[in-house]
Enzyme design. Sequence first.
Site, PDB file in Angstrom:
ATOM      1  N   ASP A 153     -16.949   7.400  -1.600  1.00 25.70           N
ATOM      2  CA  ASP A 153     -15.706   7.263  -0.831  1.00 25.70           C
ATOM      3  C   ASP A 153     -15.413   8.639  -0.233  1.00 25.70           C
ATOM      4  O   ASP A 153     -16.069   9.630  -0.588  1.00 25.70           O
ATOM      5  CB  ASP A 153     -14.587   6.813  -1.792  1.00 25.70           C
ATOM      6  CG  ASP A 153     -13.261   6.505  -1.109  1.00 25.70           C
ATOM      7  OD1 ASP A 153     -13.232   6.390   0.123  1.00 25.70           O
ATOM      8  OD2 ASP A 153     -12.250   6.381  -1.830  1.00 25.70           O
TER       9      ASP A 153
ATOM     10  N   ARG B 218       0.878  -1.177   0.000  1.00 27.32           N
ATOM     11  CA  ARG B 218       0.000   0.000   0.000  1.00 27.32           C
ATOM     12  C   ARG B 218       0.909   1.219   0.000  1.00 27.32           C
ATOM     13  O   ARG B 218       1.725   1.386   0.910  1.00 27.32           O
ATOM     14  CB  ARG B 218      -0.913   0.007   1.223  1.00 27.32           C
ATOM     15  CG  ARG B 218      -1.584   1.365   1.433  1.00 27.32           C
ATOM     16  CD  ARG B 218      -2.709   1.330   2.420  1.00 27.32           C
ATOM     17  NE  ARG B 218      -3.865   0.623   1.895  1.00 27.32           N
ATOM     18  CZ  ARG B 218      -5.109   0.765   2.361  1.00 27.32           C
ATOM     19  NH1 ARG B 218      -5.364   1.588   3.363  1.00 27.32           N
ATOM     20  NH2 ARG B 218      -6.102   0.072   1.839  1.00 27.32           N
TER      21      ARG B 218
ATOM     22  N   HIS C 131      -7.360   0.822  -6.528  1.00 21.87           N
ATOM     23  CA  HIS C 131      -7.613   0.007  -5.332  1.00 21.87           C
ATOM     24  C   HIS C 131      -8.301  -1.288  -5.790  1.00 21.87           C
ATOM     25  O   HIS C 131      -9.465  -1.534  -5.523  1.00 21.87           O
ATOM     26  CB  HIS C 131      -8.488   0.783  -4.342  1.00 21.87           C
ATOM     27  CG  HIS C 131      -8.469   0.246  -2.945  1.00 21.87           C
ATOM     28  ND1 HIS C 131      -7.735  -0.872  -2.571  1.00 21.87           N
ATOM     29  CD2 HIS C 131      -9.098   0.660  -1.800  1.00 21.87           C
ATOM     30  CE1 HIS C 131      -7.916  -1.106  -1.287  1.00 21.87           C
ATOM     31  NE2 HIS C 131      -8.732  -0.196  -0.800  1.00 21.87           N
TER      32      HIS C 131
ATOM     33  N   GLN D 125     -10.221  -3.743  -3.414  1.00 24.41           N
ATOM     34  CA  GLN D 125     -11.515  -3.246  -2.948  1.00 24.41           C
ATOM     35  C   GLN D 125     -12.581  -3.383  -4.027  1.00 24.41           C
ATOM     36  O   GLN D 125     -13.680  -3.865  -3.758  1.00 24.41           O
ATOM     37  CB  GLN D 125     -11.386  -1.781  -2.512  1.00 24.41           C
ATOM     38  CG  GLN D 125     -12.674  -1.217  -1.958  1.00 24.41           C
ATOM     39  CD  GLN D 125     -13.103  -1.883  -0.654  1.00 24.41           C
ATOM     40  OE1 GLN D 125     -12.357  -1.886   0.312  1.00 24.41           O
ATOM     41  NE2 GLN D 125     -14.301  -2.448  -0.622  1.00 24.41           N
TER      42      GLN D 125
ATOM     43  N   ARG E 125     -13.868  -8.423   2.237  1.00 19.23           N
ATOM     44  CA  ARG E 125     -12.451  -8.187   1.921  1.00 19.23           C
ATOM     45  C   ARG E 125     -11.594  -9.417   2.270  1.00 19.23           C
ATOM     46  O   ARG E 125     -10.619  -9.709   1.593  1.00 19.23           O
ATOM     47  CB  ARG E 125     -11.927  -6.953   2.683  1.00 19.23           C
ATOM     48  CG  ARG E 125     -12.426  -5.609   2.181  1.00 19.23           C
ATOM     49  CD  ARG E 125     -11.923  -5.268   0.780  1.00 19.23           C
ATOM     50  NE  ARG E 125     -10.488  -5.333   0.673  1.00 19.23           N
ATOM     51  CZ  ARG E 125      -9.653  -4.313   0.875  1.00 19.23           C
ATOM     52  NH1 ARG E 125     -10.126  -3.133   1.156  1.00 19.23           N
ATOM     53  NH2 ARG E 125      -8.346  -4.467   0.747  1.00 19.23           N
TER      54      ARG E 125
ATOM     55  N   CYS F 232     -16.361   1.860   0.604  1.00 17.01           N
ATOM     56  CA  CYS F 232     -15.203   1.004   0.921  1.00 17.01           C
ATOM     57  C   CYS F 232     -14.765   1.151   2.369  1.00 17.01           C
ATOM     58  O   CYS F 232     -14.072   0.277   2.891  1.00 17.01           O
ATOM     59  CB  CYS F 232     -14.054   1.312  -0.027  1.00 17.01           C
ATOM     60  SG  CYS F 232     -13.421   3.002   0.089  1.00 17.01           S
TER      61      CYS F 232
HETATM   62  N1  NVA Z   1      -9.719   6.811  -1.484  1.00 19.54           N
HETATM   63  C1  NVA Z   1      -9.384   6.395  -0.143  1.00 19.54           C
HETATM   64  C2  NVA Z   1      -9.659   4.948   0.013  1.00 19.54           C
HETATM   65  C3  NVA Z   1      -9.383   4.410   1.393  1.00 19.54           C
HETATM   66  C4  NVA Z   1      -9.647   2.951   1.495  1.00 19.54           C
HETATM   67  C5  NVA Z   1      -7.923   6.710   0.118  1.00 19.54           C
HETATM   68  O1  NVA Z   1      -7.098   6.486  -0.781  1.00 19.54           O
HETATM   69  O2  NVA Z   1      -7.595   7.172   1.204  1.00 19.54           O
HETATM   70  N1   CP Z   2     -11.284  -0.021   2.316  1.00 25.17           N
HETATM   71  C1   CP Z   2     -10.000  -0.050   2.739  1.00 25.17           C
HETATM   72  O1   CP Z   2      -9.077  -0.270   1.963  1.00 25.17           O
HETATM   73  O2   CP Z   2      -9.855   0.170   4.065  1.00 25.17           O
HETATM   74  P1   CP Z   2      -8.482   0.342   4.846  1.00 25.17           P
HETATM   75  O3   CP Z   2      -7.904   1.674   4.446  1.00 25.17           O
HETATM   76  O4   CP Z   2      -8.855   0.292   6.290  1.00 25.17           O
HETATM   77  O5   CP Z   2      -7.546  -0.763   4.450  1.00 25.17           O
END
Ligand code: NVA
Ligand code: CP
Length: 311
Positions: free
Chosen positions: A230, A107, A134, A137, A298, A270
């Site tokens: 989101d 990540r 992502h 997700q 998930r 998500c």
């Molecule tokens: N768009 C959000 C998704 C978190 C799961 C982010 O990147 O922070």
């Molecule tokens: N939806 C998702 O990816 O959540 P986290 O940021 O908690 O991993």
Amino acid sequence: MTAARPRGFLTLADIAASDWPAVWDRCAQLEDDRKSGKLATTLAGKTIALVFEKASTRTRVSFEVAAYELGGNSVLITSEGSQIARGEPAEDTARVLSSYCHAIVIRTFGQERVATFAKAASVPVVNGLSDQHHPCQVATDLYTVRQHFGRIDGLRYAWIGDGNNMAQSWLEAAGMFGLDLVLACPEGFAPDPQLVKAARTAQQQLGKGSIELTTDPAAAAAGAHVMSTDVWASMGQESEAARRRIAFKDFRIDGALVDRGDGKAIVLHCLPAHRGEEITGDVLDGPRSLAWVQAANRLHIAKAVLERVFQ
Ligand code: NVA
Ligand code: CP
């Protein structure tokens, strides 16, 4: 002769559209088996490196539990807790982790860093979220839709909010599967035009699906079967939060917007969510919301993806 690249999962298209039904069927099997207390041993002897350069609850924990429940192991590597924050190059980190671990979930920020990891690693790399995509997700979201409606085809999908990593993985999905997707994003917050073009080209080749962009959430929601949203400011955009709160103020999924959708519309998020910003608490916690099922799913996707990259 160069060695074959390990199979990775950097964006949704790394698993062919024709292979996804089998992946989702496997998810369903894993979900059922878990309910009956039957755990697989498909990752026996394998350790998964979890490289997290951003915060996470669902992705991190689902992959940790997935590795454990498939008979394997996982190791969490955070930036601050490793040499990453001190500037060790991504290539060197990926190379060394490949000598201890059998796959890497990463990540991070730019998708190019995910690609750099994948290029330098000699084990499969899975994208656990980048600024651009992502895939774990949206694979889960499609599984959740399929579970609920029994299909992913013939539905109208609405994205309300930022043209962010989630929106862009939805775009990729729309291109791969020929979905009818409409994205309502404020002016200046639409997804990357190159990704819109690529998804439209993919749909032309498939001969099905549509992708519409609008700045009108009500128009996007009209007749939708699946509404997704989101956060307004993603990780890494914290300094823009105040400006975004203004730009996105009309891009909230509330009861009135849900009522514009199909009578059986579902709402996805998500998570994490900001109740009162991109979604109201009554919708998120209400009967149309599948956000909690989605979050639970998930785990099954994490397992199916891990199994898949070792096939
Ligand atoms: N768009 C959000 C998704 C978190 C799961 C982010 O990147 O922070
Ligand atoms: N939806 C998702 O990816 O959540 P986290 O940021 O908690 O991993």
